[in-house]
Design a protein around this motif. Structure first.
Motif, PDB file in Angstrom:
ATOM      1  N   ILE A 116       0.821  -1.299   0.039  1.00 35.80           N
ATOM      2  CA  ILE A 116       0.015  -0.023   0.099  1.00 35.80           C
ATOM      3  C   ILE A 116       0.831   1.213   0.092  1.00 35.80           C
ATOM      4  O   ILE A 116       0.535   2.138  -0.843  1.00 35.80           O
ATOM      5  N   GLY A 117       1.857   1.415   0.846  1.00 33.17           N
ATOM      6  CA  GLY A 117       2.964   2.414   0.912  1.00 33.17           C
ATOM      7  C   GLY A 117       3.596   2.570  -0.349  1.00 33.17           C
ATOM      8  O   GLY A 117       3.584   3.842  -0.997  1.00 33.17           O
ATOM      9  N   MET A 118       3.987   1.556  -0.914  1.00 31.81           N
ATOM     10  CA  MET A 118       4.869   1.665  -2.322  1.00 31.81           C
ATOM     11  C   MET A 118       3.867   1.870  -3.335  1.00 31.81           C
ATOM     12  O   MET A 118       4.354   2.610  -4.227  1.00 31.81           O
ATOM     13  N   THR A 119       2.561   1.731  -3.156  1.00 31.04           N
ATOM     14  CA  THR A 119       1.689   2.295  -4.216  1.00 31.04           C
ATOM     15  C   THR A 119       1.703   3.604  -4.294  1.00 31.04           C
ATOM     16  O   THR A 119       1.765   4.492  -5.309  1.00 31.04           O
ATOM     17  N   LEU A 124       3.631   9.172  -6.635  1.00 32.04           N
ATOM     18  CA  LEU A 124       4.171  10.362  -6.344  1.00 32.04           C
ATOM     19  C   LEU A 124       5.330  10.545  -7.420  1.00 32.04           C
ATOM     20  O   LEU A 124       5.624  11.574  -7.577  1.00 32.04           O
ATOM     21  N   ALA A 125       5.825   9.306  -8.074  1.00 34.06           N
ATOM     22  CA  ALA A 125       6.794   9.269  -9.077  1.00 34.06           C
ATOM     23  C   ALA A 125       6.334   9.138 -10.630  1.00 34.06           C
ATOM     24  O   ALA A 125       7.023   8.647 -11.313  1.00 34.06           O
ATOM     25  N   TRP A 126       4.939   9.536 -10.650  1.00 33.77           N
ATOM     26  CA  TRP A 126       4.193   9.394 -11.851  1.00 33.77           C
ATOM     27  C   TRP A 126       4.679   9.722 -13.147  1.00 33.77           C
ATOM     28  O   TRP A 126       4.651   9.195 -14.150  1.00 33.77           O
ATOM     29  N   VAL A 158       9.789  -5.381  -4.241  1.00 28.45           N
ATOM     30  CA  VAL A 158      10.846  -5.020  -5.051  1.00 28.45           C
ATOM     31  C   VAL A 158      10.235  -3.734  -5.560  1.00 28.45           C
ATOM     32  O   VAL A 158       9.199  -3.843  -5.927  1.00 28.45           O
ATOM     33  N   TYR A 159      11.356  -2.647  -5.362  1.00 28.63           N
ATOM     34  CA  TYR A 159      10.802  -1.399  -5.860  1.00 28.63           C
ATOM     35  C   TYR A 159      12.079  -0.652  -6.365  1.00 28.63           C
ATOM     36  O   TYR A 159      13.264  -1.245  -6.292  1.00 28.63           O
ATOM     37  N   TYR A 160      12.111   0.333  -7.227  1.00 28.31           N
ATOM     38  CA  TYR A 160      13.287   0.983  -7.772  1.00 28.31           C
ATOM     39  C   TYR A 160      13.464   2.335  -7.176  1.00 28.31           C
ATOM     40  O   TYR A 160      12.572   3.186  -6.731  1.00 28.31           O
TER      41      TYR A 160
END
Length: 538
Positions: A116-119, A124-126, A158-160
């Protein structure tokens, strides 16, 4: 910069009236110098030590939005940082690279909770072009980060984000500012301010190499000295109050064989109250950082025993094989110049957003902020300076798409070209590719000579640092141009004398100066080595 160029630059300071005089050559000061120069303002940048010698070379090497700020609802700060992340990926692709992170989960609800947080992070990085986060299985997590402890591991996220070479970007900012017309000098310090009717109209500065002092006229003076902002403010007004709440962060460096990994790892919960990262960097792995309030500020801060223990224990809690002191190759510590006008000493809760203060004399001070947002900070700072000084720039801000030296000619194919041309190892070719980008063949020439056999570091690089990148001491080279001091203290010791030999020839040192330089570099490496030894061991 050769000796005659430096002398000419110093002389020009007394012959011109500047629009902007900047003290402090870290990310903020160098970024502001580039921004101001691109607007057509007459700009001078003065650094007491070396560019990035303070906090700006001692970061976690990340250009990121700050995942931990999600819990604090600092969405504006995150969005701004993620927007700047995309700009740097485009403007300096040789220095700033996408980096995948694993966030491990150990309880059944954590994967949904973190997702949820990473969504929100993705939203925010759209405008960015990095992949969105994804949920992964235990097997996928271990494939990405084989060193991770397997017990109770349920899977992960996994996120970037992005990784960069902090001191090289800092040096390129200073170099680019000079290219765009700024007068840029290091090893030069502020002696005192000059005032007229209570307003600052210039400063007396001293060349720390020659001992010469001169007066410099400027319409506006900027204090961007990081951990030393209060010292400069007190030179302006001895009755002023202190606004700095300094905090120390340290990082430990290990061989990649000690912490096998293909991605970075984020540890979201620690006793320190901060997140801790394990990050592959320059074929090594960095573990950090801490957040320890400090009262004394050193130019070369050393880690506290408690900080080393904390990181070893925190890292070991998440790794299959516990970390030991003997595994540590190097360590570095930096001071965060956090600004808290209200006197808040809980450094973990102080916002990382920048703060601009203007004294009654007109001195403009900027503190706080972080590397990820340096460009926007510089834009905000010069906007304020234009307003305060009633300046008339020729252009608006032009740093949005500024291409740094090395971008031209950079490509992924460059790696194989370097290997073929110089017969290097894959690791050395990668270092050269990422450090110089398309300038690599200009830097090394046709037949470069290794400083030490098998080291992967070349004499021609040192000559380039002197001619183009302001290097004046052995530590400038091993710590901030090569980064070896941050990676491997034993290799640093081997390189000190060969580097001193090259510098001695290029800078016309006397034998006594060469020995002094070597002794100073050896002492710093020795002190850093001592800080990571076990208690009681010599």
């Amino acid at each position: 910069m050769q000796k005659q160029d430096r002398k000419a630059g110093f002389k020009s300071l007394s012959e011109m009236e500047f629009d902007v005089l900047i003290f402090g050559g870290g990310a903020t000061g160098a970024g502001a110098a580039l921004d101001a120069s691109l607007r057509g303002l007459k700009t001078a940048l003065i650094e007491k030590s070396d560019f990035a010698s303070g906090t700006s070379s001692r970061s976690t090497k990340l250009i990121h939005g700050g995942v931990r700020y999600l819990a604090q609802f600092h969405f504006k700060l995150i969005h701004e940082a993620l927007t700047e992340r995309q700009r740097l990926l485009e403007n300096a692709p040789h220095l700033v690279k996408p980096l995948p992170f694993v966030l491990p989960t150990y309880k059944f609800y954590e994967k949904t909770y973190y997702s949820i947080g990473m969504t929100m992070y993705d939203i925010l990085a759209w405008k960015g072009r990095l992949p969105a986060h994804k949920r992964v299985s235990k097997e996928e997590v271990l494939k990405d980060f084989p060193a991770l402890k397997r017990e109770h591991l349920a899977g992960g996220i996994v996120y970037y984000d992005s990784q960069f070479n902090d001191s090289r970007l800092n040096v390129l900012l200073a170099r680019s500012a000079r290219k765009e017309g700024a007068v840029v000098l290091n090893r030069t310090e502020l002696v005192s301010f000059q005032k007229k009717n209570g307003k600052i109209v210039g400063a007396k500065i001293k060349d720390l190499l020659s001992g010469q002092t001169i007066d410099v006229k400027s319409k506006v003076v900027i204090n961007a000295t990081g951990p030393w902002v209060d010292d400069i403010r007190l030179k302006d007004d001895p009755r002023t109050y202190r606004v700095l709440s300094p905090s120390q962060g340290i990082h430990l460096v290990f061989k990649k064989e000690t912490i096998p990994c293909n991605t970075a790892l984020i540890i979201p919960k620690t006793k320190d109250g901060r997140v801790v990262f394990m990050i592959p960097w320059e074929n090594h792995v960095i573990l950090g950082t801490t957040d320890t309030p400090v009262h004394e500020i050193s130019e070369d801060p050393l880690p506290l025993e408690s900080e080393v223990e904390f990181l070893l224990q925190t890292g070991s809690d998440y790794l299959e094989k516990p970390l030991e002191r003997k595994d540590i190759l190097s360590v570095y510590a930096g001071i965060r110049p956090l600004i808290s006008p209200e006197g808040n000493q809980d450094t973990k809760s102080i916002s990382r957003e920048e703060v601009i203060l203007v004294s009654p004399s007109g001195l403009v001070t900027m503190g706080g902020g972080k590397w990820s947002t340096y460009r926007k900070m510089s834009e905000d700072l010069i906007d304020r300076v234009v307003q305060e000084g009633n300046l008339a720039p020729n252009f608006g801000c032009n740093t949005y798409h500024y291409e740094f030296p090395g971008k031209e000619g950079f490509s992924e194919e460059l790696h194989s070209e370097i290997r073929k041309t110089y017969k290097t190892s894959p690791e050395t070719a990668k270092r050269l590719q990422d450090a110089y980008g398309g300038e690599v063949f200009t830097v090394l020439g046709k037949k470069p000579s290794l400083l030490v056999p098998g080291s992967g570091y070349y004499k021609e690089e040192v000559e380039w640092f002197v001619a183009e990148e302001f290097a004046l001491t052995v530590t400038d080279v091993i710590a901030r141009r090569f980064r070896v001091q941050f990676l491997d203290l034993k290799l640093s010791e081997k390189l000190i004398s060969p580097i001193a030999q090259v510098l001695s020839k290029r800078l016309s040192w006397k034998e006594s100066e060469r020995k002094k330089q070597e002794e100073s570099a050896f002492l710093l490496v020795h002190n850093l080595s001592g800080s990571i030894r076990e208690k009681g061991k010599k």
